[in-house]
Design a protein around this motif. Structure first.
Motif, mmCIF file in Angstrom:
data_model
loop_
_atom_site.group_PDB
_atom_site.id
_atom_site.type_symbol
_atom_site.label_atom_id
_atom_site.label_comp_id
_atom_site.label_asym_id
_atom_site.label_seq_id
_atom_site.Cartn_x
_atom_site.Cartn_y
_atom_site.Cartn_z
ATOM 1 N N LYS A 100 0.976 -1.194 0.045
ATOM 2 C CA LYS A 100 0.026 0.096 -0.090
ATOM 3 C C LYS A 100 0.868 1.210 -0.166
ATOM 4 N N ARG A 101 0.173 2.230 -0.485
ATOM 5 C CA ARG A 101 0.852 3.633 -0.376
ATOM 6 C C ARG A 101 0.814 4.212 0.826
ATOM 7 N N LEU A 102 1.433 5.524 1.088
ATOM 8 C CA LEU A 102 1.586 5.989 2.497
ATOM 9 C C LEU A 102 0.255 6.168 2.959
ATOM 10 N N ASP A 103 -0.794 6.517 1.901
ATOM 11 C CA ASP A 103 -2.369 6.956 2.555
ATOM 12 C C ASP A 103 -3.067 5.813 2.576
ATOM 13 N N GLY A 104 -2.650 4.584 2.533
ATOM 14 C CA GLY A 104 -3.305 3.233 2.361
ATOM 15 C C GLY A 104 -3.969 2.753 1.335
ATOM 16 N N THR A 105 -3.634 3.218 0.257
ATOM 17 C CA THR A 105 -4.304 2.575 -0.982
ATOM 18 C C THR A 105 -3.237 1.977 -1.565
ATOM 19 N N VAL A 106 -3.792 0.968 -2.577
ATOM 20 C CA VAL A 106 -2.924 -0.046 -3.130
ATOM 21 C C VAL A 106 -2.550 0.605 -4.389
ATOM 22 N N GLY A 107 -3.029 1.651 -5.013
ATOM 23 C CA GLY A 107 -2.504 2.026 -6.402
ATOM 24 C C GLY A 107 -2.694 1.234 -7.532
ATOM 25 N N ARG A 108 -2.382 1.674 -8.620
ATOM 26 C CA ARG A 108 -2.581 1.088 -9.982
ATOM 27 C C ARG A 108 -1.450 1.535 -11.056
ATOM 28 N N LEU A 109 -0.309 0.527 -11.389
ATOM 29 C CA LEU A 109 0.656 0.950 -12.095
ATOM 30 C C LEU A 109 0.134 0.959 -13.246
ATOM 31 N N ASP A 110 0.409 1.891 -14.296
ATOM 32 C CA ASP A 110 0.099 1.814 -15.862
ATOM 33 C C ASP A 110 1.173 0.611 -16.489
ATOM 34 N N LEU A 111 2.452 1.183 -16.306
ATOM 35 C CA LEU A 111 3.283 0.072 -16.720
ATOM 36 C C LEU A 111 4.644 -0.418 -15.908
ATOM 37 N N LEU A 112 4.993 -1.368 -15.800
ATOM 38 C CA LEU A 112 6.023 -1.850 -14.974
ATOM 39 C C LEU A 112 7.249 -2.634 -16.183
ATOM 40 N N LEU A 113 8.164 -2.096 -16.436
ATOM 41 C CA LEU A 113 9.087 -2.747 -17.414
ATOM 42 C C LEU A 113 10.319 -3.264 -16.611
ATOM 43 N N SER A 114 11.079 -4.139 -17.155
ATOM 44 C CA SER A 114 12.262 -4.517 -16.456
ATOM 45 C C SER A 114 13.435 -5.117 -17.568
ATOM 46 N N ALA A 115 14.551 -4.728 -17.194
ATOM 47 C CA ALA A 115 15.600 -4.842 -17.658
ATOM 48 C C ALA A 115 16.541 -5.933 -17.018
ATOM 49 N N ALA A 116 16.693 -7.239 -17.364
ATOM 50 C CA ALA A 116 17.259 -7.999 -16.315
ATOM 51 C C ALA A 116 18.775 -8.148 -16.837
ATOM 52 N N ALA A 117 19.654 -8.401 -15.643
ATOM 53 C CA ALA A 117 21.035 -8.592 -16.041
ATOM 54 C C ALA A 117 21.819 -7.421 -16.961
ATOM 55 N N THR A 118 21.490 -6.129 -16.447
ATOM 56 C CA THR A 118 22.194 -5.037 -17.008
ATOM 57 C C THR A 118 22.950 -4.532 -15.879
ATOM 58 N N GLU A 119 23.818 -3.613 -16.558
ATOM 59 C CA GLU A 119 24.725 -2.701 -15.690
ATOM 60 C C GLU A 119 25.375 -3.570 -14.541
ATOM 61 N N HIS A 120 26.353 -4.549 -14.602
ATOM 62 C CA HIS A 120 26.803 -5.199 -13.903
ATOM 63 C C HIS A 120 26.078 -6.542 -13.080
ATOM 64 N N ASP A 121 25.485 -7.006 -13.830
ATOM 65 C CA ASP A 121 24.628 -8.134 -13.586
ATOM 66 C C ASP A 121 23.300 -7.508 -12.573
ATOM 67 N N ARG A 122 22.997 -6.422 -12.622
ATOM 68 C CA ARG A 122 21.944 -5.863 -11.782
ATOM 69 C C ARG A 122 20.597 -5.780 -12.766
ATOM 70 N N ASN A 123 19.501 -5.952 -11.898
ATOM 71 C CA ASN A 123 18.107 -5.766 -12.574
ATOM 72 C C ASN A 123 17.842 -4.291 -12.408
ATOM 73 N N ARG A 124 16.981 -3.924 -13.723
ATOM 74 C CA ARG A 124 16.463 -2.387 -13.542
ATOM 75 C C ARG A 124 14.892 -2.441 -13.700
ATOM 76 N N HIS A 125 14.109 -2.070 -12.776
ATOM 77 C CA HIS A 125 12.593 -1.957 -13.223
ATOM 78 C C HIS A 125 12.406 -0.311 -13.434
ATOM 79 N N LEU A 126 11.499 -0.373 -14.377
ATOM 80 C CA LEU A 126 10.980 0.965 -14.947
ATOM 81 C C LEU A 126 9.289 1.048 -14.490
ATOM 82 N N VAL A 127 9.023 2.210 -13.538
ATOM 83 C CA VAL A 127 7.650 2.366 -13.690
ATOM 84 C C VAL A 127 7.131 3.655 -14.341
ATOM 85 N N VAL A 128 6.388 3.457 -15.412
ATOM 86 C CA VAL A 128 5.920 4.354 -16.095
ATOM 87 C C VAL A 128 4.504 4.822 -15.725
ATOM 88 N N GLU A 129 4.262 6.083 -15.389
ATOM 89 C CA GLU A 129 2.867 6.496 -15.334
ATOM 90 C C GLU A 129 2.489 7.478 -16.535
#
Length: 625
Positions: A493-522
């Motif tokens: 939940k968010r700080l106000d107690g609601t769960v929210g709804r993400l438009d897009l969650l993208l991910s780039a795995a094993a990039t930048e020294h074997d680290r994962n990178r997530h991108l949340v797009v509103e």
């Protein structure tokens, strides 16, 4: 003998009877028998000398009806004792007929209907009673005097007087009854339902049985349901049933997606009986109701399931063609263009699989001709299929949707990916920045759907993870990528107690020294001028992720972008401010002047999130054009 007058208008009774649907009437009568704790229900069809079905009979060994029950059952519509009861009187089975309308459906089976029932009175005496009604006066019900008897309890229903009940004589009638009762009969193995001499055994007809979680938010509260999808081996059914938590059917939707599948979907929700007969209105409401939110989530979950099954079935069928030496391509694709061409071929060929000859030589010829058509006349593939295959309208619509949703309908007409992307960017530029066009572009129904299929706009490295789902779904996908399970099922939940709804969650795995990178797009519609309200929305997602220790990972970085065509002065000043905004570990830097008003304002959570301190930057990013 007594006569009860049903407290409802004759026209209302006729409407509730659904007299053009005799199969539905049989289903309701069987449910009534099951509600009476029957172990055996036998449906017999009466035929005339020319073998036309003219009547029906339903017999059960349930507890029957005592005289004191009959007045309640036959005098009122919608005032059945079952409405407040959760379980049957004897064996505590889940109840179906809570709305007092099942007996009215009997007029779909005959102009004269009779119930002969044996039940135990309050004083312990077993009595037999006959109830009779006629279509000429649907609101009048004749009830005989009760006669003591030593017979076993149960009810026998007889309908007669119809000239033809042809729908009852079709194979689809038995299939429909079986698929509607399936969860009940699978659970209650001691119950037997026989239709026209054949026992209904849905368990023998199951090709695949899948249960999916359904989660949605309404008025700040997170709700949960389940979707059980049963794919059939033989039945031609394709239906969606709205059920209570015990999978007892409350309502059935009038349409179901996926003409290339035969299945029954059962939406299980404990509160469903409270929303009986409300689904159509919930679909039309402009202000979302809790049921409307559930139905919207149902559409998404079911579409995702069917798309995944299509992809799975497509792979299986292509492998079968390859092993049978009828697949028209050899070896691996030699170029990106050939990869696209093969993907297009696989989508089209598997969509029309039922129309491809079974004989090996004819199958190879058909698949070869289809390949040539895609290579030489990609824009005419749909017309060619219509001309030579004769796809039904529903299947053609499904094929068009597949091509549209996978982005292949445009790709197959482009000579290269570069050409196609340039065309796409020109079109995107038009719909976002043209003064007239951008007014008609909506966020969810247009821009979201477009960019969801063109993720390369955000970066070639990103893969799709979540679309229009809550933060809990984002956590599940994040942990899945790390190879972990979510032990703590508490919603994010968010700080106000609601769960929210993400438009897009993208991910780039094993990039930048074997680290994962997530991108949340509103995303915001082009006509929206982003204010602090929109900026605070994307910030609230970043803060929720930073606060929740279940997101912690030393190998994962999170970026949060607000993508909009224009921002107001408050947001511009916020982006240009260099002062700390959210305490230790949060720093900002001035915004660059964009070439276009379209901006992405985002926060970044780095590896220090593992220690509970979010390292973040507020940085503008242009929508890549």
């Amino acid at each position: 003998m007594q006569t009860y007058r049903l407290e409802a208008g004759d026209d209302h009774v006729q409407k509730l009877a659904h007299e053009n649907d005799p199969v539905r009437a049989v289903i309701e009568l069987v449910w009534n028998s099951l509600d009476a704790d029957a172990h055996h229900v036998d449906v017999v069809l009466h035929r005339n000398e020319t073998d036309v079905v003219v009547g029906a009979e339903v017999t059960d060994d349930g507890h029957g009806m005592a005289p004191e029950d009959i007045a309640t059952e036959f005098k009122w519509v919608g005032n059945s004792w079952k409405r407040t009861a959760l379980r049957s009187k004897g064996e505590r089975r889940p109840l179906h007929g809570r709305f007092g309308q099942g007996r009215l459906r009997a007029f779909a089976l005959g102009t004269q209907v009779t119930w002969e029932t044996v039940g135990d009175r309050i004083d312990g005496k077993r009595v037999q009673t006959r109830i009779r009604a006629r279509a000429t006066s649907r609101t009048d019900v004749e009830v005989s005097d009760a006669i003591e008897t030593g017979a076993e309890t149960g009810t026998r229903f007889i309908a007669e007087g119809k000239e033809s009940l042809d729908p009852l004589d079709r194979d689809t009638a038995s299939e429909r009854i079986g698929t509607t009762l399936a969860p009940y009969l699978i659970t209650h193995t001691g119950v037997a339902v026989t239709y026209d001499g054949q026992r209904i055994q849905p368990a023998d007809n199951i090709a695949r049985d899948t249960v999916l979680p359904v989660e949605w938010e309404h008025d700040g509260t997170l709700h949960h349901a389940k979707l059980r999808v049963i794919e059939w081996t033989k039945a031609k059914e394709r239906t969606i049933h709205l059920c209570d938590g015990d999978a007892v059917v409350i309502d059935t939707l009038d349409t179901a997606p996926g003409p290339d599948f035969t299945y029954s979907a059962y939406l299980l929700w404990d509160a469903m009986p409270e929303h009986h007969d409300q689904w159509l209105l919930a679909r039309m409401e402009t202000t979302p109701t809790v049921l409307g939110g559930l139905l919207n989530e149902l559409d998404q979950v079911l579409d995702d399931y069917l798309d995944a099954r299509r992809a799975e079935r497509r792979r299986e069928l292509v492998e079968e063609w390859k092993s049978g030496n009828v697949y028209p391509y050899e070896g691996e694709p030699a170029s990106e263009e050939e990869k696209v061409e093969r993907a297009t071929f696989d989508v089209v060929a598997t969509s029309i699989r039922r129309h491809i000859p079974k004989e090996k030589s004819k199958k190879r010829l058909t698949l070869g001709l289809l390949k040539d058509s895609i290579q030489q006349r990609p824009g005419d593939v749909g017309a060619l299929l219509d001309e030579y295959v004769g796809l039904p309208a529903e299947e053609r619509e499904q094929l068009d949707r597949l091509l549209r949703n996978t982005g292949l309908s445009r790709v197959i007409q482009a000579s290269t990916d570069v050409t196609n992307r340039l065309e796409f960017l020109r079109a995107l530029d038009l719909i976002v920045f043209d003064p007239e066009a951008h007014k008609m572009v909506g966020e969810r129904e247009h821009l979201h759907r477009i960019l969801e299929r063109e993720l390369w706009v955000f970066g070639e490295q990103y893969n799709f993870m979540v679309s229009e789902r809550g933060l809990s779904a984002a956590l599940d996908r994040h942990l899945e990528l790390l190879g972990e399970d979510r032990a703590d099922k508490t919603p994010v939940k968010r700080l106000d107690g609601t769960v929210g709804r993400l438009d897009l969650l993208l991910s780039a795995a094993a990039t930048e020294h074997d680290r994962n990178r997530h991108l949340v797009v509103e995303l915001k519609a082009p006509k929206v001028v982003a204010s602090l309200t929109e900026l605070n929305q994307i910030k609230s997602y970043a803060k929720a992720v930073a606060k929740d220790p279940r997101f912690a990972s030393s190998t994962t970085q999170w970026d949060f972008w607000l993508v909009t065509s224009e921002i107001d002065d408050d947001v511009r000043q916020e982006g240009q401010s260099a002062r700390p905004r959210a305490g230790p570990g949060f720093r900002t830097r001035p915004a660059r002047s964009p070439r276009r008003p379209s901006q992405g304002l985002g926060s970044r959570l780095g590896p220090d999130h593992r220690r509970g301190q979010a390292q973040a930057r507020l940085l503008p990013e242009e929508l890549a054009t």
